[in-house]
Design a protein around this motif. Structure first.
Motif, PDB file in Angstrom:
ATOM      1  N   HIS A 128       0.827  -1.210   0.000  1.00  0.00           N
ATOM      2  CA  HIS A 128       0.000   0.000   0.000  1.00  0.00           C
ATOM      3  C   HIS A 128       0.860   1.259   0.000  1.00  0.00           C
ATOM      4  O   HIS A 128       1.877   1.331   0.684  1.00  0.00           O
ATOM      5  CB  HIS A 128      -0.919   0.001   1.226  1.00  0.00           C
ATOM      6  N   VAL A 129       0.446   2.247  -0.777  1.00  0.00           N
ATOM      7  CA  VAL A 129       1.095   3.553  -0.824  1.00  0.00           C
ATOM      8  C   VAL A 129       0.076   4.577  -0.334  1.00  0.00           C
ATOM      9  O   VAL A 129      -1.055   4.611  -0.823  1.00  0.00           O
ATOM     10  CB  VAL A 129       1.535   3.896  -2.266  1.00  0.00           C
ATOM     11  N   GLY A 130       0.478   5.402   0.612  1.00  0.00           N
ATOM     12  CA  GLY A 130      -0.426   6.390   1.177  1.00  0.00           C
ATOM     13  C   GLY A 130      -0.779   7.503   0.201  1.00  0.00           C
ATOM     14  O   GLY A 130       0.014   7.852  -0.675  1.00  0.00           O
ATOM     15  N   HIS A 131      -1.964   8.070   0.385  1.00  0.00           N
ATOM     16  CA  HIS A 131      -2.423   9.140  -0.493  1.00  0.00           C
ATOM     17  C   HIS A 131      -1.507  10.362  -0.426  1.00  0.00           C
ATOM     18  O   HIS A 131      -1.275  11.025  -1.443  1.00  0.00           O
ATOM     19  CB  HIS A 131      -3.875   9.530  -0.149  1.00  0.00           C
ATOM     20  N   SER A 132      -0.940  10.636   0.738  1.00  0.00           N
ATOM     21  CA  SER A 132      -0.030  11.782   0.858  1.00  0.00           C
ATOM     22  C   SER A 132       1.215  11.580  -0.009  1.00  0.00           C
ATOM     23  O   SER A 132       1.738  12.547  -0.581  1.00  0.00           O
ATOM     24  CB  SER A 132       0.359  12.022   2.313  1.00  0.00           C
ATOM     25  N   ASP A 133       1.679  10.337  -0.138  1.00  0.00           N
ATOM     26  CA  ASP A 133       2.823  10.052  -1.012  1.00  0.00           C
ATOM     27  C   ASP A 133       2.470  10.307  -2.470  1.00  0.00           C
ATOM     28  O   ASP A 133       3.281  10.828  -3.238  1.00  0.00           O
ATOM     29  CB  ASP A 133       3.293   8.601  -0.842  1.00  0.00           C
ATOM     30  N   ILE A 134       1.247   9.936  -2.850  1.00  0.00           N
ATOM     31  CA  ILE A 134       0.782  10.166  -4.222  1.00  0.00           C
ATOM     32  C   ILE A 134       0.676  11.670  -4.485  1.00  0.00           C
ATOM     33  O   ILE A 134       1.131  12.164  -5.517  1.00  0.00           O
ATOM     34  CB  ILE A 134      -0.575   9.476  -4.471  1.00  0.00           C
ATOM     35  N   GLN A 135       0.103  12.399  -3.535  1.00  0.00           N
ATOM     36  CA  GLN A 135      -0.028  13.845  -3.698  1.00  0.00           C
ATOM     37  C   GLN A 135       1.331  14.522  -3.826  1.00  0.00           C
ATOM     38  O   GLN A 135       1.518  15.392  -4.681  1.00  0.00           O
ATOM     39  CB  GLN A 135      -0.809  14.443  -2.524  1.00  0.00           C
ATOM     40  N   GLU A 136       2.264  14.143  -2.985  1.00  0.00           N
ATOM     41  CA  GLU A 136       3.593  14.753  -3.019  1.00  0.00           C
ATOM     42  C   GLU A 136       4.292  14.485  -4.350  1.00  0.00           C
ATOM     43  O   GLU A 136       4.834  15.403  -4.975  1.00  0.00           O
ATOM     44  CB  GLU A 136       4.440  14.223  -1.859  1.00  0.00           C
ATOM     45  N   ALA A 137       4.281  13.231  -4.802  1.00  0.00           N
ATOM     46  CA  ALA A 137       4.917  12.882  -6.073  1.00  0.00           C
ATOM     47  C   ALA A 137       4.224  13.586  -7.238  1.00  0.00           C
ATOM     48  O   ALA A 137       4.880  14.074  -8.161  1.00  0.00           O
ATOM     49  CB  ALA A 137       4.896  11.366  -6.271  1.00  0.00           C
ATOM     50  N   SER A 138       2.903  13.660  -7.186  1.00  0.00           N
ATOM     51  CA  SER A 138       2.135  14.310  -8.249  1.00  0.00           C
ATOM     52  C   SER A 138       2.489  15.785  -8.346  1.00  0.00           C
ATOM     53  O   SER A 138       2.733  16.312  -9.435  1.00  0.00           O
ATOM     54  CB  SER A 138       0.633  14.170  -7.991  1.00  0.00           C
ATOM     55  N   THR A 139       2.517  16.460  -7.218  1.00  0.00           N
ATOM     56  CA  THR A 139       2.834  17.889  -7.192  1.00  0.00           C
ATOM     57  C   THR A 139       4.228  18.140  -7.755  1.00  0.00           C
ATOM     58  O   THR A 139       4.425  19.038  -8.579  1.00  0.00           O
ATOM     59  CB  THR A 139       2.715  18.430  -5.757  1.00  0.00           C
TER      60      THR A 139
END
Length: 137
Positions: free
Chosen positions: A98-109
């Motif tokens: 599992h990858v946390g949503h905050s990790d996805i947001q940070e990488a996306s930004t």
């Protein structure tokens, strides 16, 4: 009884007939029902990471330990037609990888994108839509 992904779930991804969708991160744990549902909608097979033409959309199967998500997101943008869809599929909380949503947001930004919506797409997978920030960044 094991739940399966129905084609209407894949309809939520926004792909349409004739779209070329490139797939990154395929492995033995990907949801084959979801893959088939996307192919049913588009009428074409998913193309793999080695495809070297412009695509209408990208799906990324991503797990903890797969590497640098920011790098992956920068790379997938190079193959997309203007307005192309980017979806990242991550394992749901409690699943190994599992990858946390905050990790996805940070990488996306960092990659110049932003997470616009997240929902359950398959028994073990969540889908997060990534959008571009627009030309005026």
């Amino acid at each position: 009884m094991v739940a399966t992904t129905e084609p209407q779930d894949a309809d939520r991804l926004g792909f349409s007939s004739g779209n070329v969708v490139q797939e990154f991160g395929w492995a033995d744990d990907t949801d084959e029902d979801l893959r088939e549902a996307i192919e049913e909608i588009t009428g074409t097979e998913l193309v793999d990471e080695d495809y070297d033409d412009v695509t209408d959309g990208v799906i990324v199967w991503w797990r903890e330990g797969d590497g640098d998500l920011t790098d992956m997101l920068v790379d997938v943008q190079t193959v997309l037609d203007d307005g192309g869809l980017i979806w990242i599929f991550t394992l749901k909380p409690g699943r190994d990888g599992h990858v946390g949503h905050s990790d996805i947001q940070e990488a996306s930004t960092t990659a110049g994108l932003h997470a616009t919506s997240t929902f359950s797409i398959a028994p073990d997978w969540s889908a997060t839509k990534l959008g571009t920030r627009g030309r005026g960044r």
